[in-house]
Design a protein around this motif. Structure first.
Motif, short mmCIF file in Angstrom:
data_model
loop_
_atom_site.label_atom_id
_atom_site.label_comp_id
_atom_site.label_asym_id
_atom_site.label_seq_id
_atom_site.Cartn_x
_atom_site.Cartn_y
_atom_site.Cartn_z
N SER A 70 0.83 -1.20 0.00
CA SER A 70 0.00 0.00 0.00
C SER A 70 0.86 1.26 0.00
O SER A 70 0.58 2.23 -0.70
CB SER A 70 -0.93 0.00 1.22
N ALA A 71 1.95 1.22 0.79
CA ALA A 71 2.87 2.37 0.81
C ALA A 71 3.50 2.57 -0.56
O ALA A 71 3.65 3.71 -1.04
CB ALA A 71 3.94 2.14 1.87
N VAL A 72 3.85 1.46 -1.22
CA VAL A 72 4.44 1.56 -2.56
C VAL A 72 3.44 2.14 -3.55
O VAL A 72 3.81 2.93 -4.43
CB VAL A 72 4.92 0.17 -3.02
N ARG A 73 2.18 1.77 -3.41
CA ARG A 73 1.15 2.29 -4.32
C ARG A 73 1.05 3.82 -4.20
O ARG A 73 0.98 4.53 -5.21
CB ARG A 73 -0.20 1.65 -4.00
N HIS A 74 1.04 4.31 -2.97
CA HIS A 74 0.98 5.77 -2.79
C HIS A 74 2.28 6.43 -3.26
O HIS A 74 2.24 7.53 -3.84
CB HIS A 74 0.70 6.10 -1.33
N ALA A 75 3.40 5.77 -3.04
CA ALA A 75 4.67 6.31 -3.54
C ALA A 75 4.67 6.33 -5.06
O ALA A 75 5.22 7.24 -5.68
CB ALA A 75 5.83 5.48 -3.01
#
Length: 382
Positions: A70-75
């Protein structure tokens, strides 16, 4: 007026349902965090039976992995909005935050092996520089025969990476102030300062002074590749959700640290296995992002992700663990053993050859994968 009110309510409900679907990992992360620190906190207070250990470990690992993705998606959204190299830099910092939190939590648990930090950094370097890079170059070469990247950016990465890796993971074996491969207080303070200053200098080069070094050749004028991300939102929206996603990941790292420490101590597993667990958890999203970039023939972003992740691991993790060691009194040994030293030097040498030209192919990927497989074999059969 009534119809407008119904329409407004319908839009609100639709937005909430969409948010729940897209941010399921975030919501699940906060629920599990509340349970782990609330009603379920007693589960982490004593000894673990094997079924309980496996259940708790699987649950925490899966939730933290979902949070990482999820963090990668926002990044990735931020990368789309801000362009390279800022997007990749945000991705790297987000992942390293989870890594440092995990290492710190295990170090402060009181029973951590003094080699945990170095084993984690070694695992990250081997997984990224050989495992991920090998797969990326193999897949990219298979689909596109040869792939082009920015040589100046790769050279900048490797110059700083080789220097910091040698200084922090090899040099402590040869210092004379301590009987083991560790640093005394003065050396730790200076090494932490030097490492963070050099990494900060590199970031200034990457994001300001020579930003074009880290852009795909032919797109230096700003015509950058767009990432395949869905959804919408402003920079502020995704930045806030990125931070909110990292909070439960950092909190749950303390609980996962208890399990990792217990498992290694109870079943006499290889100490390096703890580093591999941490590295696998935090690197999975980056590995997937690098894989997709290589398939889309955008090798420069894959290079930025792989080499940037390896460099950030040294540049940020080393100062963090040295500071913890200084102020908590925890012993930390940074120098790797002879076998790991050989693999590390071989990795740096082969990486310099791989990224010493302007194109890559499948053969280079195969060589990196062979080194990675040797590393895995030697962990369980040294």
């Amino acid at each position: 007026m009534l119809s407008e009110s119904y329409r407004y309510q319908g839009q609100t409900v639709a937005f909430m349902l969409k948010f729940i679907r897209s941010e399921f990992a975030l919501i699940l992360g906060y629920i599990v965090t509340a349970l782990a620190y609330g009603p379920g906190s007693f589960l982490f207070a004593g000894e673990f039976s094997l079924p309980l250990f496996l259940a708790l470990f699987a649950a925490l690992f899966i939730v933290m992995l979902l949070l990482s993705f999820s963090a990668v998606r926002h990044a990735d959204h931020l990368a789309e909005l801000l362009g390279e190299p800022y997007g990749t830099l945000i991705l790297t910092i987000a992942v390293i935050t989870i890594e440092v939190a995990l290492i710190s939590a295990i170090m402060l648990s009181g029973d951590a092996a003094p080699t945990l930090a170095r084993d984690t950094m070694m695992a990250v370097l081997m997984i990224v520089m050989n495992g991920v890079v090998g797969i990326v170059l193999l897949v990219g070469g298979f689909h596109h025969s040869e792939q082009e990247y920015n040589l100046r950016g790769a050279v900048a990465f490797l110059t700083v990476l080789v220097t910091l890796a040698t200084m922090t993971l090899i040099l402590p074996n040869f210092t004379e102030s301590t009987p083991d491969p560790s640093l005394n207080r003065i050396q730790s303070e200076w090494f932490a300062l030097i490492t963070i200053v050099l990494y900060a200098t590199f970031l200034a080069i990457q994001t300001v002074r020579h930003r074009s070094f880290f852009v795909q050749p032919g797109r230096e004028d700003g015509d950058e590749e767009h990432h395949d991300v869905s959804g919408s939102g402003s920079v502020q929206y995704h930045a806030v959700l990125l931070v909110l996603t990292l909070i439960p990941a950092v909190l749950l790292s303390k609980k996962l640290a208890v399990l990792v420490d217990f498992g290694i101590g109870t079943w006499s597993l290889p100490v390096a296995l703890g580093g591999i667990v941490i590295a696998s958890l935090v690197l999975a999203p980056e590995a997937l992002a690098a894989f997709h970039s290589a398939r889309q023939n955008y090798l420069q972003r894959a290079v930025n992700i792989c080499l940037g992740s390896a460099l950030a691991t040294i540049g940020l993790t080393v100062p963090a663990v040295l500071v913890i060691s200084i102020y908590s009194g925890q012993e930390i040994q940074l120098g790797v053993g002879n076998t790991d030293m050989t693999l590390l030097l071989l990795t740096m040498f082969v990486s310099a050859l791989t990224f010493g030209g302007v194109r890559t192919n499948m053969l280079q990927g195969a060589v990196h994968l062979v080194i990675f497989l040797v590393y895995l074999v030697l962990i369980f059969n040294p």
